[in-house]
Design an enzyme around this catalytic site. Sequence first.
Site, PDB file in Angstrom:
ATOM      1  N   GLU A 124     -22.636  55.778  33.300  1.00 28.46           N
ATOM      2  CA  GLU A 124     -22.501  56.931  32.418  1.00 28.46           C
ATOM      3  C   GLU A 124     -21.486  57.925  32.992  1.00 28.46           C
ATOM      4  O   GLU A 124     -20.305  57.825  32.720  1.00 28.46           O
ATOM      5  CB  GLU A 124     -23.880  57.547  32.132  1.00 28.46           C
TER       6      GLU A 124
HETATM    7  C1  HEC Z   1     -22.308  57.647  28.729  1.00 26.51           C
HETATM    8  C2  HEC Z   1     -23.250  58.128  27.751  1.00 26.51           C
HETATM    9  C3  HEC Z   1     -24.204  59.221  28.123  1.00 26.51           C
HETATM   10  C4  HEC Z   1     -23.994  60.373  28.832  1.00 26.51           C
HETATM   11  C5  HEC Z   1     -22.723  60.844  29.491  1.00 26.51           C
HETATM   12  C6  HEC Z   1     -25.234  61.082  28.820  1.00 26.51           C
HETATM   13  N1  HEC Z   1     -26.173  60.402  28.115  1.00 26.51           N
HETATM   14 FE1  HEC Z   1     -28.042  61.004  27.738  1.00 26.51          FE
HETATM   15  N2  HEC Z   1     -28.490  59.161  27.057  1.00 26.51           N
HETATM   16  C7  HEC Z   1     -27.598  58.129  26.874  1.00 26.51           C
HETATM   17  C8  HEC Z   1     -28.310  56.923  26.592  1.00 26.51           C
HETATM   18  C9  HEC Z   1     -27.691  55.555  26.327  1.00 26.51           C
HETATM   19  C10 HEC Z   1     -29.673  57.253  26.627  1.00 26.51           C
HETATM   20  C11 HEC Z   1     -30.862  56.306  26.453  1.00 26.51           C
HETATM   21  C12 HEC Z   1     -31.104  55.647  27.781  1.00 26.51           C
HETATM   22  C13 HEC Z   1     -32.440  54.961  27.826  1.00 26.51           C
HETATM   23  O1  HEC Z   1     -33.329  55.327  27.072  1.00 26.51           O
HETATM   24  O2  HEC Z   1     -32.597  54.071  28.672  1.00 26.51           O
HETATM   25  C14 HEC Z   1     -29.750  58.677  26.900  1.00 26.51           C
HETATM   26  C15 HEC Z   1     -30.935  59.416  26.938  1.00 26.51           C
HETATM   27  C16 HEC Z   1     -30.975  60.798  27.021  1.00 26.51           C
HETATM   28  C17 HEC Z   1     -32.138  61.621  26.747  1.00 26.51           C
HETATM   29  C18 HEC Z   1     -33.506  61.127  26.304  1.00 26.51           C
HETATM   30  C19 HEC Z   1     -33.688  61.306  24.832  1.00 26.51           C
HETATM   31  C20 HEC Z   1     -34.899  60.562  24.333  1.00 26.51           C
HETATM   32  O3  HEC Z   1     -35.282  60.784  23.194  1.00 26.51           O
HETATM   33  O4  HEC Z   1     -35.456  59.760  25.085  1.00 26.51           O
HETATM   34  C21 HEC Z   1     -31.779  62.913  26.960  1.00 26.51           C
HETATM   35  C22 HEC Z   1     -32.633  64.157  26.785  1.00 26.51           C
HETATM   36  C23 HEC Z   1     -30.391  62.893  27.387  1.00 26.51           C
HETATM   37  N3  HEC Z   1     -29.943  61.606  27.393  1.00 26.51           N
HETATM   38  C24 HEC Z   1     -29.658  64.009  27.787  1.00 26.51           C
HETATM   39  C25 HEC Z   1     -28.447  63.893  28.497  1.00 26.51           C
HETATM   40  C26 HEC Z   1     -27.879  64.923  29.334  1.00 26.51           C
HETATM   41  C27 HEC Z   1     -28.486  66.272  29.586  1.00 26.51           C
HETATM   42  C28 HEC Z   1     -26.708  64.428  29.823  1.00 26.51           C
HETATM   43  C29 HEC Z   1     -25.742  65.058  30.789  1.00 26.51           C
HETATM   44  C30 HEC Z   1     -26.257  65.518  32.036  1.00 26.51           C
HETATM   45  C31 HEC Z   1     -26.554  63.105  29.264  1.00 26.51           C
HETATM   46  N4  HEC Z   1     -27.640  62.806  28.508  1.00 26.51           N
HETATM   47  C32 HEC Z   1     -25.432  62.297  29.461  1.00 26.51           C
HETATM   48  C33 HEC Z   1     -26.224  58.249  26.958  1.00 26.51           C
HETATM   49  C34 HEC Z   1     -25.586  59.242  27.685  1.00 26.51           C
END
Ligand code: HEC
Lengths: 334, 334
Positions: A124
Amino acid sequence: MLKLSVLALTVSMSVAAFAAPQKNEPIQPIEPAVVTDAAKVELGKQLFFDPRLSKSGFISCNSCHNLSMGGSDNLPSSIGHNWQEGPINSPTVLNSSLNLAQFWDGRAADLQEQAGGPIANPMEMGFTHDLAVGVLASIPQYVQSFQDVYNTDTITINEVTDAIAEFEKTLVTPNAPFDQWLQGNDDAISADAKAGYKLFKEVGCTACHNGPAVGGNSFQKMGLFEEYVTDNPAEGVAGLTGDDLDRFKFKVPTLRNVELTYPYFHDGAYWNLEEAVDVMARLQLGRKLDEEQISQMTAFLKSLTGEQPSFAVPMLPPSTAATPRPVPFEKLAE
Amino acid sequence: MLKLSVLALTVSMSVAAFAAPQKNEPIQPIEPAVVTDAAKVELGKQLFFDPRLSKSGFISCNSCHNLSMGGSDNLPSSIGHNWQEGPINSPTVLNSSLNLAQFWDGRAADLQEQAGGPIANPMEMGFTHDLAVGVLASIPQYVQSFQDVYNTDTITINEVTDAIAEFEKTLVTPNAPFDQWLQGNDDAISADAKAGYKLFKEVGCTACHNGPAVGGNSFQKMGLFEEYVTDNPAEGVAGLTGDDLDRFKFKVPTLRNVELTYPYFHDGAYWNLEEAVDVMARLQLGRKLDEEQISQMTAFLKSLTGEQPSFAVPMLPPSTAATPRPVPFEKLAE
Ligand code: HEC
Ligand code: HEC
Ligand code: HEC
Ligand code: HEC
Ligand SMILES: [Ca+2]
Ligand SMILES: [Ca+2]
């Protein structure tokens, strides 16, 4: 079917216990965010938009949870550091504070725990907590903000994730047409949406999709009546517990703003809400809905699109001579 | 040196001709944007932020011209489609409407002509104009907006680039401390900044960096007194004209908000403003400035940071079943 009906009953009983002045329904309105520490929220907003929390200096939380697009990236699986293909569909950050846990498999207990993940995830943001904190510590305006909000001279990852989580808690989407209807405005949603909602309850969707977030409050097996066929290797909760009974158990996603969070399911394989509704009815409830029913159900689901968080594009404080430089391309790292 | 002095003279004469009530200086204040068609600006803003104008569905204009970071990406060279490394440093879009032409080599006459470039550039957004227009035409809210603004049922790339350009014209940054000083507020900038500005004029920087944008209004050779040593193969205007005299001629960049637009020069090789000032004095004017002079000059340059455009994060209308899907990873294209 028995198991599901019992579940549905439990749900409607617990709802009754919390009955508000509005209609007594398995879905409750989203409450607007109550901001108690505006400076912390503002800091968290900057961090959420700051690509310097990634190795490349290019990817921010908002890259994959784009708040112009319903808090996700509208891709089957995300593009991460170095254009790596992510393993799973990016869920929306909208209303994520209402989830019983974070991630599809619930492996983070809350938003603060979650926020540490992506920064250090090589797929990520590809960074480390220490490096991210080092970047922030080199920027006087950030140092000042952390000082003001946390009364500390030393930034650690804890304050970083706490501020991000506090910002995320403001990302609720109240006042959807459906909420207005719940609160007594009979004209807020169409006749189709009303019929769709009736059906949504009757066929049993509310067994799993209920509460203010219309989901987010339980883990359920995907594919109860029929197997869900996918190339995606994700195992769901079983990936954590190793328990075969947990295979393909995923956190039930919120259906708030579902119109905006295509493509659907953990593998992002379905682009159209109509198709997702059809799959759900067949796989989770053993029901084949006809076209009209699907269309009504979809009209209902679209009435769950709420007021999107509205705020000014945050301004990020500039780097200084002391700020470690981003490493967008590996050769620069040598 | 003679050539430069004559140039400086011409500049100050033309300034005198346009003298405003404020101080008679080679740099003039930035005027606030006058919005005549708010709906067009709003549409352009959405397009500027919409990653669906790219093949991957991930890269928008704002990815490389991030309005949270002074309108550039703060990388030596940009990350484009498929994480390709761009050939040249991304200039800021702030105040770009004041440029005599667009791009480092001026190959686009104006903002509208420019805006067509990145969408179809395989290294940037990797799309085609037809595909981008096809995406927009599949989204009813966009169709409606184009109808409202352009009174047409058929979207073409011309309306798309026109709206983006109209939005970009609003991205001016008035009211910098230096402008306040120009307009008579003597306390608006520090003594160091005043000394730096005096020096900036005395040593001859204003020969090339003048006018409201403090640059952007001529092409000049990089490396007049000393060669500029770089790995970057860009030839400047010679790449267009084939004329050896144009080798290493680049559009003089605006120095407005230069505090925010690091790293510097067309190859993004210098991260610190102090270093860039030192390079400029040596290479363009044959002058070696001492530390105090560099520090004063830098204080002056930082007083050119103006009010950043402030607006709510735009909401993008959702795709529909008819919307062509993004192709983030090549295998999906098969
Ligand atoms: C490269 C893509 C990417 C980036 C950059 C990213 N995310 Fe995500 N995020 C995802 C993905 C894909 C998931 C699901 C992963 C899983 O469930 O295993 C996720 C899951 C989440 C969730 C959980 C939501 C749920 O309903 O379960 C949250 C809250 C979240 N991210 C916040 C953030 C925050 C805050 C940041 C920065 C610090 C961030 N993400 C950076 C792709 C990204
Ligand atoms: C037994 C539990 C259960 C029932 C009943 C159920 N769902 Fe789901 N729903 C889930 C789970 C679990 C997921 C996530 C599955 C995945 O991503 O693999 C999901 C996902 C969805 C999604 C996709 C959301 C997204 O953002 O990806 C939609 C839409 C949906 N459900 C609608 C419905 C409708 C409509 C019904 C009734 C016809 C229904 N669900 C019944 C558990 C259930
Ligand atoms: C992948 C990165 C990337 C994307 C995406 C991108 N740009 Fe650029 N932009 C650049 C680079 C690099 C240059 C300089 C190219 C050159 O001069 O040869 C540039 C130049 C410009 C300029 C000229 C500024 C000047 O002072 O000469 C403008 C205006 C501009 N871009 C606007 C846009 C718009 C509008 C979009 C979206 C339609 C966009 N850019 C998308 C990287 C990007
Ligand atoms: C003869 C013309 C000329 C003179 C005189 C000149 N500059 Fe420049 N300046 C340029 C050109 C051309 C560039 C872009 C060069 C490149 O990127 O390769 C530039 C770039 C810059 C930059 C980097 C801007 C950016 O965003 O990358 C700074 C800072 C700067 N000049 C400051 C100064 C200062 C301070 C002086 C006086 C000491 C000065 N310049 C004198 C033509 C000139
Ligand atoms: Ca999704
Ligand atoms: Ca730059």
